[in-house]
Design an enzyme around this catalytic site. Structure first.
Site, PDB file in Angstrom:
ATOM      1  N   GLY A 527       0.799  -1.206   0.000  1.00 44.12           N
ATOM      2  CA  GLY A 527       0.000   0.000   0.000  1.00 44.12           C
ATOM      3  C   GLY A 527       0.836   1.262   0.000  1.00 44.12           C
ATOM      4  O   GLY A 527       0.378   2.324  -0.403  1.00 44.12           O
ATOM      5  N   PHE A 528       2.045   1.152   0.458  1.00 38.25           N
ATOM      6  CA  PHE A 528       2.858   2.356   0.555  1.00 38.25           C
ATOM      7  C   PHE A 528       3.795   2.532  -0.634  1.00 38.25           C
ATOM      8  O   PHE A 528       4.511   3.510  -0.718  1.00 38.25           O
ATOM      9  CB  PHE A 528       3.667   2.327   1.837  1.00 38.25           C
ATOM     10  N   ASP A 642       0.308  -2.862  10.346  1.00 39.82           N
ATOM     11  CA  ASP A 642       0.184  -3.752   9.195  1.00 39.82           C
ATOM     12  C   ASP A 642       1.148  -4.929   9.358  1.00 39.82           C
ATOM     13  O   ASP A 642       1.892  -5.267   8.445  1.00 39.82           O
ATOM     14  CB  ASP A 642       0.447  -2.981   7.900  1.00 39.82           C
TER      15      ASP A 642
END
Ligand SMILES: *[C@@H]1O[C@H](CO)[C@@H](O)[C@H](O)[C@H]1NC(C)=O
Ligand SMILES: *[C@@H]1O[C@H](CO)[C@@H](O)[C@H](O)[C@H]1NC(C)=O
Ligand SMILES: *[C@@H]1O[C@H](CO)[C@@H](O)[C@H](O)[C@H]1NC(C)=O
Ligand SMILES: *[C@@H]1O[C@H](CO)[C@@H](O)[C@H](O)[C@H]1NC(C)=O
Ligand SMILES: *[C@@H]1O[C@H](CO)[C@@H](O)[C@H](O)[C@H]1NC(C)=O
Ligand SMILES: *[C@@H]1O[C@H](CO)[C@@H](O)[C@H](O)[C@H]1NC(C)=O
Ligand SMILES: *[C@@H]1O[C@H](CO)[C@@H](O)[C@H](O)[C@H]1NC(C)=O
Ligand SMILES: *[C@@H]1O[C@H](CO)[C@@H](O)[C@H](O)[C@H]1NC(C)=O
Ligand SMILES: *[C@@H]1O[C@H](CO)[C@@H](O)[C@H](O)[C@H]1NC(C)=O
Ligand SMILES: *[C@@H]1O[C@H](CO)[C@@H](O)[C@H](O)[C@H]1NC(C)=O
Length: 836
Positions: A527-528, A642
């Site tokens: 996601g990053f 996460d």
């Protein structure tokens, strides 16, 4: 009228209480002419401790203090008349004429007494801390005229001190019982604090030293890494100032009890007990192996318990008595190969070592390592030097002018610290202590040397501090970081360490290193952003994370974040080497992990057999320690948010390292309120309260950790808790098997039967405790680490895991204002789960 009716009951109440006060013994105090007979006790006000009489195994009678609530036997923590027992049960305790308390036998001969006090109306009180004190009636209740804490027996309770008051000369030490738990008379062992040099503690057997803790290095005793044992619930303090030198500890959690005891066979043991369990578990103990024996390898010898034979000489030294040495008697130690030549000598760095005995060493707490080196270099009698305090990159100077005695070798990440030993230049060989500067700024030597020397990447010069070094200033992180709530109230940037500016890479270098960010080099995506493997010109392998451009963060803010994150260093965290900000791009550079990520082993049928039980257990413990560090031990609290198998990377030796920590911070999704609109995380690992309401806390990480533990044990993925049919879900299955008593079937068949059933069950139980539905039921990471490390900790019975929410529930709960949340959950989940 109204006030009149009110005053009557008040008056009556007062009357009865004062009456009570004079006629009977109140629970925790003894006053005036009251006595405490052998069939009576005092009970501390919250009922933790009892003062009373007990019978030793020799059927003698003693006055002592014990926990009210321990089984199967009383745990006695203090004894008054240990060497003069009452031989028949008709003694009692009363006040003496000089404000003291006196234990007398039936013919009123004094058996034991406290020292006299200045009290006119003395009150004896048993406090909730277990301290028995004498105070003056109706005056300051915190002014103790006498206290049992000043006269320890074999047990150190929270808040008690062992050490020495340099003003009064009063020394407090533990003395073992003759037979622990049975005969309280004075035994053979006692503790001794040597406050000369850099203070350290000894265990003595009569006049013989049997164990040395090593000096206090700011984090713990240099030779007792087990002592800090990674828990935040027990806080140690070591005070060394002009007035007193002592060691003490406190417990940060009311449901935890802990005691330290010196046993009759000379071991220092810590026991802990979780409230309600009534069973003590042994948390650690010393001495525990051959290398803990005092002076095992003689002068200038180092003991390494992982080697065989255990003794080796410091570089530049050879066994003094080769014959004895070969027969594994190292006690003669080692002698120099080459005589010293003062000004021309060099220093050799020995890493991860328990510092030598410091009784005659020179100490200056405000010098830097460089000044220390210079001083040692100038003084021809100096044999070695080291930092006195290893926190915050190290500070202070301790300098030996004697032989180096009782050293021990630890492995990286386990314990010990750097020691610089003086050698003749010819014995040093190649590198010597050239790494000092890098060491001082606390950055991996290899990273810096490679980066700095070979790459033309600029490591921005060290900023000169304007303040004088001796002005031991500290700077609150909060003053330059707005997110104060997430910051523990610790201080950073010790005075004698220059601030390190950010190691910056330039974009072209990284482009080249990653072959222009080619697909072939891509090793992950999340996601990053995406992660690429890279190789620097010098041959060093790196991992480059190219952040997605959705971050709204400004450059300065981003740099500040990186500066904070880069300081988080722990053996179970992937190390960040620097960053790059250029052309609209933000990139992070990490050390490269040879064995990629845990999921690539765990969920791969060809590779999972490489993870035998021991490896899996070590991985679980490593992750727990890394997470504990993020939650409590680092300078500010980091919630990972996460945590999952693909974020656990494995190095060459398969040591687990948590990656992607601090990302939520960097993307500024950590707002001060513990609730966020942008949920980052992955299905299957997200705690229900976080997935549903965006509530995150350390306990949501604990949930993810629990899932991970169960995955590691079972080799199966948890697919998420949104299935209505829980049988499809790992947690559902585990829970079912747990209740049906078939839980051992859970264990991955590719482990074979290499596992220990008790360890397996312990891990499963811990996993289940961590994934309990209610966040408040889940243990903290410190309890988890404690449970993982202790052979005998008793644990709670897990309640139902947090899966019992259907998908519909989630959707109704996400109001339209959380549209963004739903989106990002999906986005992150999909990309992350499908990567690799
Ligand atoms: C305690 O012992 C005393 C004598 O020593 C006796 O008079 C008293 O009754 C005993 N109290 C109880 C509660 O047994
Ligand atoms: C109890 O008996 C022991 C010997 O058995 C003796 O040394 C000690 O002095 C006695 N204590 C008292 C208080 O009488
Ligand atoms: C206990 O006290 C009685 C006197 O009250 C005495 O005769 C007896 O010897 C004592 N017992 C011991 C073991 O000292
Ligand atoms: C009380 O202690 C004294 C001194 O130790 C001793 O002489 C005396 O016999 C003891 N009395 C009893 C009743 O044990
Ligand atoms: C009384 O004081 C002396 C020295 O002041 C000390 O050594 C001794 O332990 C004290 N005893 C008690 C019972 O407090
Ligand atoms: C220790 O005590 C023993 C016996 O009391 C004595 O022989 C020995 O010399 C002492 N050792 C030291 C180092 O003082
Ligand atoms: C204290 O420890 C207990 C048991 O380990 C745990 O349940 C509780 O959450 C802890 N409390 C705090 C404040 O950490
Ligand atoms: C009693 O008080 C002590 C000291 O304040 C505390 O550590 C302990 O947790 C308390 N125990 C209970 C049962 O409240
Ligand atoms: C310790 O070192 C500092 C810095 O070199 C110096 O200013 C100070 O005087 C020294 N203190 C002592 C007690 O030697
Ligand atoms: C070396 O340092 C020690 C310890 O501070 C000191 O006692 C000694 O005098 C120094 N020697 C020289 C030559 O400076």
């Amino acid at each position: 009228m109204r006030s009149f009716t009110n005053s009557i009951p008040f008056f009556i109440f007062w009357f009865f209480t004062s009456q009570t006060f004079f006629t009977t013994t109140s629970a925790d105090t003894l006053t005036g002419t009251q006595t405490l007979r052998t069939n009576q006790t005092l009970l501390s006000s919250n009922q933790t401790y009892v003062l009373g009489f007990f019978t030793g195994s020799n059927s003698n009678l003693y006055l002592g203090i014990w926990y009210r609530n321990t089984t199967p036997e009383r745990t006695i923590v203090w004894v008054a008349n240990r060497d003069n027992p009452l031989n028949n049960s008709s003694g009692f305790l009363k006040f003496g004429d000089s404000g003291n308390i006196v234990l007398v036998n039936s013919s009123e001969n004094t058996i034991w007494s406290s020292n006299q006090t200045s009290a006119k109306n003395p009150v004896l009180q048993l406090l909730d801390s277990g301290n028995l004190v004498i105070i003056e009636a109706n005056s300051d209740p915190t002014k103790y005229l006498w206290q049992s804490f000043d006269h320890p027996s074999d047990t150190l309770l929270p808040g008690m001190k062992v050490g020495q008051n340099l003003d009064t000369g009063i020394e407090m030490h533990l003395t073992s019982w003759k037979i622990t738990g049975k005969d309280p008379s004075t035994g053979d062992y006692f503790t001794k604090l040597d406050y000369h040099g850099l203070p350290e503690m000894f265990i003595m057997n009569n006049n013989r030293t049997v164990f040395r803790t090593g000096p206090w290095n700011g984090e713990g005793y240099s030779g007792m890494p087990e002592m800090h044992a990674d828990t935040d619930s027990i806080e140690f303090s070591f005070i060394a100032d002009a007035d007193e030198v002592y060691y003490s500890y406190t417990i940060g959690n009311n449901s935890l009890m802990s005691r330290l005891i010196l046993t009759s066979d000379g071991q220092l043991q810590r026991f802990t007990m979780v409230e309600g369990t009534e069973v003590w578990s042994k948390f650690w103990y010393v001495p525990r192996d051959q290398c803990d024996d005092y002076k095992e390898c003689g002068p200038n010898g180092i003991c390494d318990n992982n080697a065989s034979p255990v003794c080796k000489c410091v570089r530049g030294f050879s066994p003094k008595n080769q014959q004895a040495w070969d027969l594994r008697d190292g006690s003669d130690g080692c002698v120099r190969n080459t005589d010293l030549d003062c000004g021309n000598d060099k220093f050799w760095k020995v890493q991860y070592v328990k510092l030598p005995q410091t009784g005659t060493a020179f100490l200056n707490r405000s010098m830097t390592l460089l000044e220390c080196e210079a001083l040692c270099q100038r003084n021809c009698s100096c044999t070695a030097y080291a930092n006195a305090d290893i926190r915050n990159g190290g500070s202070g100077c301790v300098m030996w002018i004697s032989e180096l005695i009782d050293m021990r070798q630890y492995s990286e990440g386990i314990g010990g610290q750097d020691l610089y030993v003086r050698l003749a230049a010819s014995d040093v060989g190649g590198s010597g202590k050239t790494n000092n500067i890098a060491e001082i700024v606390g950055i991996t030597v290899s990273a810096i040397v490679v980066l700095f020397g070979l790459l033309g990447i600029y490591l921005i010069r060290r900023k000169r501090k304007l303040q004088s070094i001796s002005n031991a200033n500290t700077e609150q992180i909060g003053s330059f970081h707005r997110n104060k709530d997430l910051i523990m109230n610790e201080t950073v940037f010790s005075s004698n360490m220059d601030d390190l500016e950010l190691p910056m890479f330039d974009f072209d270098t990284l482009t080249m290193a990653t072959n222009n960010f080619s697909e072939a080099n891509k090793i992950g995506e999340g996601g990053f952003g995406s992660v690429y493997k890279g190789m620097l010109v010098a041959g060093q392998e790196i991992a480059v994370k190219r952040l997605s451009k959705t971050s709204l963060q400004g450059v300065e803010e981003f740099k500040n974040e990186v500066k904070l994150i880069i300081k988080l260093q722990h053996r179970n965290l992937v190390r960040m080497l620097g960053c790059c900000i250029e052309k609209d791009e933000k990139l992070l550079v990490y050390e490269y992990m040879e064995n990629r990520s845990l999921d690539s082993f765990l969920f791969n049928k060809d590779k999972r057999h490489l993870l035998d039980w021991k490896r899996r257990f070590d991985i679980i413990r490593g992750i727990a320690k890394g997470l504990l560090y993020l939650h409590y031990d680092s300078r500010f609290r980091i919630i990972h948010r996460d945590l999952k198998a693909s974020n656990i990377l494995l190095d060459k030796e398969m040591n687990p390292k948590i990656s992607d920590f601090g990302m939520a911070r960097m993307f500024h999704t950590d707002q001060t309120e513990a609730n966020t609109l942008r949920v980052v995380g992955t299905y299957g690992y997200m705690a229900p309260e976080y997935a549903m309401d965006g509530n995150f806390s350390v306990k949501s990480d604990v949930f993810s950790f629990g899932v991970l533990v169960l995955e590691i044990i079972s080799g199966k993925k948890n697919r998420g808790f949104y299935y209505t049919n829980h049988d499809m879900n790992l947690l559902g299955n585990v829970w079912k098997q747990w209740r049906e008593g078939t839980i051992l079937e859970l264990i991955d068949s590719s482990i074979g039967d290499s596992y220990s059933t008790s360890e397996g069950l312990r891990c499963i139980r811990i996993g289940l405790l961590c994934v309990q539905e209610r966040a408040e039921d889940r243990p903290t990471m410190s309890s988890v680490v404690m449970m993982l490390n202790s052979e005998t900790t008793s644990m709670a019975e897990p309640k139902s895991p947090g899966f019992s929410i259907g998908k519909n529930h989630v959707e109704t709960d996400s109001s339209s204002s959380k549209q963004d949340e739903t989106w990002s959950v999906n986005q992150v989940t999909v990309t992350l789960l499908d990567a690799r």
